[in-house]
Write a protein that holds these residues in place. Sequence first.
Motif, mmCIF file in Angstrom:
data_model
loop_
_atom_site.group_PDB
_atom_site.id
_atom_site.type_symbol
_atom_site.label_atom_id
_atom_site.label_comp_id
_atom_site.label_asym_id
_atom_site.label_seq_id
_atom_site.Cartn_x
_atom_site.Cartn_y
_atom_site.Cartn_z
ATOM 1 N N VAL A 85 44.721 32.110 47.421
ATOM 2 C CA VAL A 85 45.888 32.853 46.969
ATOM 3 C C VAL A 85 45.506 34.277 46.580
ATOM 4 N N GLY A 86 44.272 34.488 46.161
ATOM 5 C CA GLY A 86 43.827 35.847 45.863
ATOM 6 C C GLY A 86 43.847 36.738 47.085
ATOM 7 N N ASN A 87 43.507 36.172 48.258
ATOM 8 C CA ASN A 87 43.573 36.946 49.499
ATOM 9 C C ASN A 87 45.017 37.292 49.852
ATOM 10 N N VAL A 88 45.928 36.367 49.593
ATOM 11 C CA VAL A 88 47.343 36.637 49.871
ATOM 12 C C VAL A 88 47.858 37.749 48.964
ATOM 13 N N ILE A 89 47.515 37.687 47.685
ATOM 14 C CA ILE A 89 47.965 38.730 46.749
ATOM 15 C C ILE A 89 47.402 40.082 47.148
ATOM 16 N N GLN A 90 46.128 40.117 47.534
ATOM 17 C CA GLN A 90 45.525 41.381 47.970
ATOM 18 C C GLN A 90 46.241 41.936 49.196
ATOM 19 N N THR A 91 46.534 41.058 50.152
ATOM 20 C CA THR A 91 47.211 41.502 51.370
ATOM 21 C C THR A 91 48.612 42.014 51.070
ATOM 22 N N GLN A 92 49.334 41.306 50.223
ATOM 23 C CA GLN A 92 50.701 41.717 49.901
ATOM 24 C C GLN A 92 50.721 43.046 49.150
ATOM 25 N N PHE A 93 49.724 43.266 48.303
ATOM 26 C CA PHE A 93 49.693 44.502 47.526
ATOM 27 C C PHE A 93 49.230 45.696 48.362
ATOM 28 N N LEU A 94 48.170 45.516 49.159
ATOM 29 C CA LEU A 94 47.501 46.654 49.783
ATOM 30 C C LEU A 94 47.834 46.855 51.252
ATOM 31 N N ARG A 95 48.287 45.814 51.938
ATOM 32 C CA ARG A 95 48.540 45.948 53.373
ATOM 33 C C ARG A 95 50.028 45.822 53.689
ATOM 34 N N VAL A 96 50.620 44.712 53.295
ATOM 35 C CA VAL A 96 52.044 44.513 53.574
ATOM 36 C C VAL A 96 52.900 45.396 52.685
ATOM 37 N N THR A 112 34.297 29.207 34.581
ATOM 38 C CA THR A 112 34.027 29.103 36.013
ATOM 39 C C THR A 112 35.315 28.916 36.805
ATOM 40 N N PHE A 113 36.156 28.000 36.365
ATOM 41 C CA PHE A 113 37.348 27.660 37.149
ATOM 42 C C PHE A 113 38.361 28.796 37.178
ATOM 43 N N ILE A 114 38.586 29.450 36.044
ATOM 44 C CA ILE A 114 39.643 30.466 35.981
ATOM 45 C C ILE A 114 39.363 31.628 36.928
ATOM 46 N N PRO A 115 38.181 32.291 36.882
ATOM 47 C CA PRO A 115 37.970 33.384 37.839
ATOM 48 C C PRO A 115 37.790 32.902 39.272
ATOM 49 N N ALA A 116 37.263 31.683 39.465
ATOM 50 C CA ALA A 116 37.070 31.184 40.827
ATOM 51 C C ALA A 116 38.401 30.923 41.519
ATOM 52 N N SER A 117 39.396 30.454 40.772
ATOM 53 C CA SER A 117 40.690 30.164 41.388
ATOM 54 C C SER A 117 41.418 31.424 41.840
ATOM 55 N N GLY A 118 41.125 32.562 41.233
ATOM 56 C CA GLY A 118 41.759 33.810 41.642
ATOM 57 C C GLY A 118 40.873 34.704 42.480
ATOM 58 N N ASP A 119 39.693 34.222 42.850
ATOM 59 C CA ASP A 119 38.758 35.040 43.622
ATOM 60 C C ASP A 119 39.237 35.203 45.063
ATOM 61 N N TYR A 120 38.920 36.340 45.648
ATOM 62 C CA TYR A 120 39.259 36.576 47.051
ATOM 63 C C TYR A 120 38.088 37.137 47.848
ATOM 64 N N VAL A 121 37.035 37.582 47.186
ATOM 65 C CA VAL A 121 35.904 38.187 47.887
ATOM 66 C C VAL A 121 35.151 37.144 48.703
ATOM 67 N N ASN A 122 34.852 35.992 48.106
ATOM 68 C CA ASN A 122 34.104 34.958 48.816
ATOM 69 C C ASN A 122 34.870 34.426 50.013
ATOM 70 N N ALA A 123 36.174 34.194 49.835
ATOM 71 C CA ALA A 123 36.979 33.708 50.952
ATOM 72 C C ALA A 123 37.114 34.755 52.045
ATOM 73 N N ASP A 124 37.067 36.031 51.684
ATOM 74 C CA ASP A 124 37.213 37.104 52.656
ATOM 75 C C ASP A 124 35.937 37.304 53.454
ATOM 76 N N LEU A 125 34.774 37.238 52.788
ATOM 77 C CA LEU A 125 33.508 37.530 53.453
ATOM 78 C C LEU A 125 32.850 36.290 54.046
ATOM 79 N N LEU A 126 33.026 35.141 53.416
ATOM 80 C CA LEU A 126 32.350 33.926 53.877
ATOM 81 C C LEU A 126 33.286 32.968 54.601
ATOM 82 N N GLY A 127 34.600 33.207 54.525
ATOM 83 C CA GLY A 127 35.553 32.291 55.126
ATOM 84 C C GLY A 127 36.219 32.862 56.354
ATOM 85 N N SER A 128 37.363 32.298 56.654
ATOM 86 C CA SER A 128 38.139 32.712 57.831
ATOM 87 C C SER A 128 39.616 32.677 57.451
ATOM 88 N N THR A 129 40.466 32.819 58.442
ATOM 89 C CA THR A 129 41.903 32.772 58.166
ATOM 90 C C THR A 129 42.346 31.387 57.696
#
Length: 307
Positions: free
Chosen positions: A262-273, A240-257
């Motif tokens: 850190v998964g959202n940051v990695i996604q942004t750095q790879f795909l946008r920045v 539970t802890f290992i995939p949850a700590s690297g997840d970005y989907v829940n923070a992207d869809l259910l959260g805010s800025t």
Amino acid sequence: MATVTEAPPLAPAPERKPPRRRGRWTPYLLLLPGILWLLVFFALPLVYQASTSVQTGSLEEGYKVTWHFATYWDALAEYWPQFVRSVAYAAAATVLCLLLGYPLAYLIAFRAGRWRNLIMILVIAPFFTSFLIRTLAWKTILADGGPVVGALDALHVLDVTSWLGWTSGDRVLATPLAVVCGLTYNFLPFMILPLYTSLERIDPRLHEAAGDLYARPSTVFRKVTFPLSMPGVVSGTLLTFIPASGDYVNADLLGSTDTRMVGNVIQTQFLRVLDYPTAAALSFILMAAILVMVTLYIRKSGTEDLV
């Protein structure tokens, strides 16, 4: 006078051939497909990402390996709040999964009876739906003005969580509580299944023996059931802890800025920045941090030989 006839000479026993020795290379040949799979899809990408993390340059000019290890420190110095937030959200979701999953796994293992298979199907059923669709469903469930928000507001739960900083006013969406709820729901089966497997292996006669010794049900659970189920607890918390700590989907869809992990940051750095060295460095920092925490956790729980 009877004549004695000589017995015919015995035929020589057939010479036994020595048993054929199995090829000593057979086990290695059987392991070869798995080794190749790990080499191509795990080891080589890991090496590539390691080289990317020490590169410098730009997308227009190209990146070159310059052994610029300062990227790791710069990434950690800039995005440490996202690392702390990821660990906190993953830990909270893991604890909730354990609190929710252990009673259900205990029920399935010892009390479900003929309903065991049905309950197991209900636990596994979410896997037949896309991870993205399940998370979007929670966005509808936790919508403003919905029944869940109304019930929590009536019970004054939102007041307490707002004081703790997990919600914002009368809202649940775009808050840490929504992200943790999404993580808990999506990874709950990963907690229940190892717990059930561990509990099912416990011999019921141990419970009967503890009862014969006048142990209370709470004592039986504390002294017998829970210690014997520790391998399932450790495996479930890790899954539970290992995939949850690297997840970005829940923070992207259910959260805010303010709830970016850190998964959202990695996604942004790879795909946008398109800052590939920073993204690769963040990935390695996250992997190293999880590895250290998991190692300490396993040693602390005393289950090195059971996991």
